[in-house]
Design a protein around this motif. Structure first.
Motif, mmCIF file in Angstrom:
data_model
loop_
_atom_site.group_PDB
_atom_site.id
_atom_site.type_symbol
_atom_site.label_atom_id
_atom_site.label_comp_id
_atom_site.label_asym_id
_atom_site.label_seq_id
_atom_site.Cartn_x
_atom_site.Cartn_y
_atom_site.Cartn_z
ATOM 1 N N GLY A 107 4.574 16.989 -0.159
ATOM 2 C CA GLY A 107 3.977 18.166 0.353
ATOM 3 C C GLY A 107 2.992 18.821 -0.767
ATOM 4 N N THR A 108 2.267 18.137 -1.682
ATOM 5 C CA THR A 108 1.462 17.914 -2.333
ATOM 6 C C THR A 108 0.117 17.973 -1.504
ATOM 7 N N GLY A 109 -1.014 19.904 -1.761
ATOM 8 C CA GLY A 109 -2.183 19.426 -1.237
ATOM 9 C C GLY A 109 -2.913 19.202 -2.590
ATOM 10 N N GLY A 110 -4.273 18.839 -1.757
ATOM 11 C CA GLY A 110 -5.601 18.754 -2.999
ATOM 12 C C GLY A 110 -5.338 17.051 -3.881
ATOM 13 N N LEU A 111 -6.573 17.433 -4.337
ATOM 14 C CA LEU A 111 -6.488 15.572 -5.462
ATOM 15 C C LEU A 111 -6.390 16.364 -6.492
ATOM 16 N N SER A 112 -5.765 16.616 -7.366
ATOM 17 C CA SER A 112 -5.595 16.984 -8.203
ATOM 18 C C SER A 112 -4.388 15.596 -9.030
ATOM 19 N N ARG A 113 -3.514 15.230 -8.388
ATOM 20 C CA ARG A 113 -2.240 14.009 -9.407
ATOM 21 C C ARG A 113 -3.853 13.058 -8.240
ATOM 22 N N LEU A 114 -4.662 12.568 -8.148
ATOM 23 C CA LEU A 114 -5.465 11.112 -7.166
ATOM 24 C C LEU A 114 -5.575 10.448 -8.152
ATOM 25 N N ALA A 115 -5.928 10.787 -9.611
ATOM 26 C CA ALA A 115 -6.074 9.468 -10.774
ATOM 27 C C ALA A 115 -4.656 9.307 -11.154
ATOM 28 N N PRO A 116 -3.607 9.538 -11.639
ATOM 29 C CA PRO A 116 -2.245 9.523 -11.570
ATOM 30 C C PRO A 116 -1.739 8.278 -10.510
ATOM 31 N N TYR A 117 -1.877 9.046 -9.276
ATOM 32 C CA TYR A 117 -2.106 8.228 -8.268
ATOM 33 C C TYR A 117 -2.357 6.642 -8.335
ATOM 34 N N ILE A 118 -3.715 6.466 -8.318
ATOM 35 C CA ILE A 118 -4.943 5.698 -8.394
ATOM 36 C C ILE A 118 -3.639 4.624 -9.764
ATOM 37 N N ALA A 119 -3.750 5.076 -10.438
ATOM 38 C CA ALA A 119 -3.181 4.298 -11.360
ATOM 39 C C ALA A 119 -1.311 3.268 -11.696
ATOM 40 N N ALA A 120 -1.025 4.467 -10.731
ATOM 41 C CA ALA A 120 0.314 3.847 -10.666
ATOM 42 C C ALA A 120 0.785 2.486 -9.163
ATOM 43 N N TYR A 121 -1.216 2.549 -8.830
ATOM 44 C CA TYR A 121 -1.443 1.522 -7.617
ATOM 45 C C TYR A 121 -2.434 0.344 -7.831
ATOM 46 N N LEU A 122 -3.020 0.658 -9.082
ATOM 47 C CA LEU A 122 -3.169 -0.546 -9.864
ATOM 48 C C LEU A 122 -1.785 -0.795 -10.956
ATOM 49 N N VAL A 123 -0.982 -0.468 -10.708
ATOM 50 C CA VAL A 123 -0.141 -1.067 -11.508
ATOM 51 C C VAL A 123 0.612 -2.041 -10.383
ATOM 52 N N LEU A 124 0.995 -1.102 -9.036
ATOM 53 C CA LEU A 124 1.537 -2.419 -7.773
ATOM 54 C C LEU A 124 0.424 -3.354 -7.428
ATOM 55 N N TYR A 125 -0.215 -3.058 -7.755
ATOM 56 C CA TYR A 125 -1.252 -4.062 -7.654
ATOM 57 C C TYR A 125 -1.333 -5.079 -8.092
ATOM 58 N N GLY A 126 -1.503 -4.926 -9.588
ATOM 59 C CA GLY A 126 -1.021 -5.767 -10.900
ATOM 60 C C GLY A 126 0.261 -7.158 -10.176
ATOM 61 N N LEU A 127 1.523 -5.735 -9.963
ATOM 62 C CA LEU A 127 2.231 -7.030 -10.246
ATOM 63 C C LEU A 127 2.043 -7.650 -8.184
ATOM 64 N N ASN A 128 1.838 -7.181 -7.880
ATOM 65 C CA ASN A 128 1.521 -7.708 -6.145
ATOM 66 C C ASN A 128 1.013 -8.554 -6.415
ATOM 67 N N ALA A 129 -0.314 -9.179 -6.783
ATOM 68 C CA ALA A 129 -1.102 -10.054 -6.999
ATOM 69 C C ALA A 129 -0.725 -10.900 -8.242
ATOM 70 N N LEU A 130 0.337 -11.004 -9.570
ATOM 71 C CA LEU A 130 0.875 -11.725 -9.411
ATOM 72 C C LEU A 130 1.870 -11.931 -9.113
ATOM 73 N N THR A 131 2.759 -11.862 -8.369
ATOM 74 C CA THR A 131 3.419 -11.876 -7.457
ATOM 75 C C THR A 131 3.427 -13.034 -6.064
ATOM 76 N N LEU A 132 1.697 -12.008 -5.600
ATOM 77 C CA LEU A 132 1.399 -13.109 -4.557
ATOM 78 C C LEU A 132 1.221 -14.598 -5.353
#
Length: 132
Positions: free
Chosen positions: A61-86
């Motif tokens: 229920g949030t709008g706008g892009l104010s949390r996009l940068a931390p969201y991208i950072a979270a996705y980079l962590v997810l990507y790293g975990l995913n890539a290593l496990t893959l």
């Protein structure tokens, strides 16, 4: 159902859509001839904005892009975990398509915790906010 319980159900529903988009992109890029790691990187890069919008609006229920940068950072962590496990699954002999399919559920669970924290400032099911 508690707020976090309902949020988790919404997260799962939106996650099915987001996973279908991400996995579909990954498989498309494999089909187009990319190797697994570049296919994963490209699928993550294209999916992050779509996922942010669906998670922020439909689940948290949030709008706008104010949390996009931390969201991208979270996705980079997810990507790293995913890539290593893959990489580990591929090295153990699991095929590229099956390997990423195996990782869908564990990555979704980790994503819920990280994304909940990024978009709400608290960990799910604990009520603990940043700094507590």
């Amino acid at each position: 159902m508690s707020g976090d319980g309902l949020r988790f159900v919404k997260f799962l529903g939106v996650g099915v859509l987001n996973t279908a988009v991400g996995l579909g992109l990954y498989w498309l890029f494999l089909w187009l001839g990319l190797s697994p790691q570049p296919a994963l990187a490209l699928a993550f890069a294209l999916g992050v904005i779509w996922n942010y919008l669906t998670h922020a609006r439909l689940v948290f229920g949030t709008g706008g892009l104010s949390r996009l940068a931390p969201y991208i950072a979270a996705y980079l962590v997810l990507y790293g975990l995913n890539a290593l496990t893959l990489r580990a699954l591929l090295a153990s002999g699991v095929g590229a398509y099956a390997a990423q399919a195996i990782l869908v559920l564990p990555m979704a669970a980790i994503a819920f915790v990280l994304i909940s924290y990024v978009l709400t400032g608290r960990l799910p099911l604990t009520g603990a906010r940043e700094g507590e």
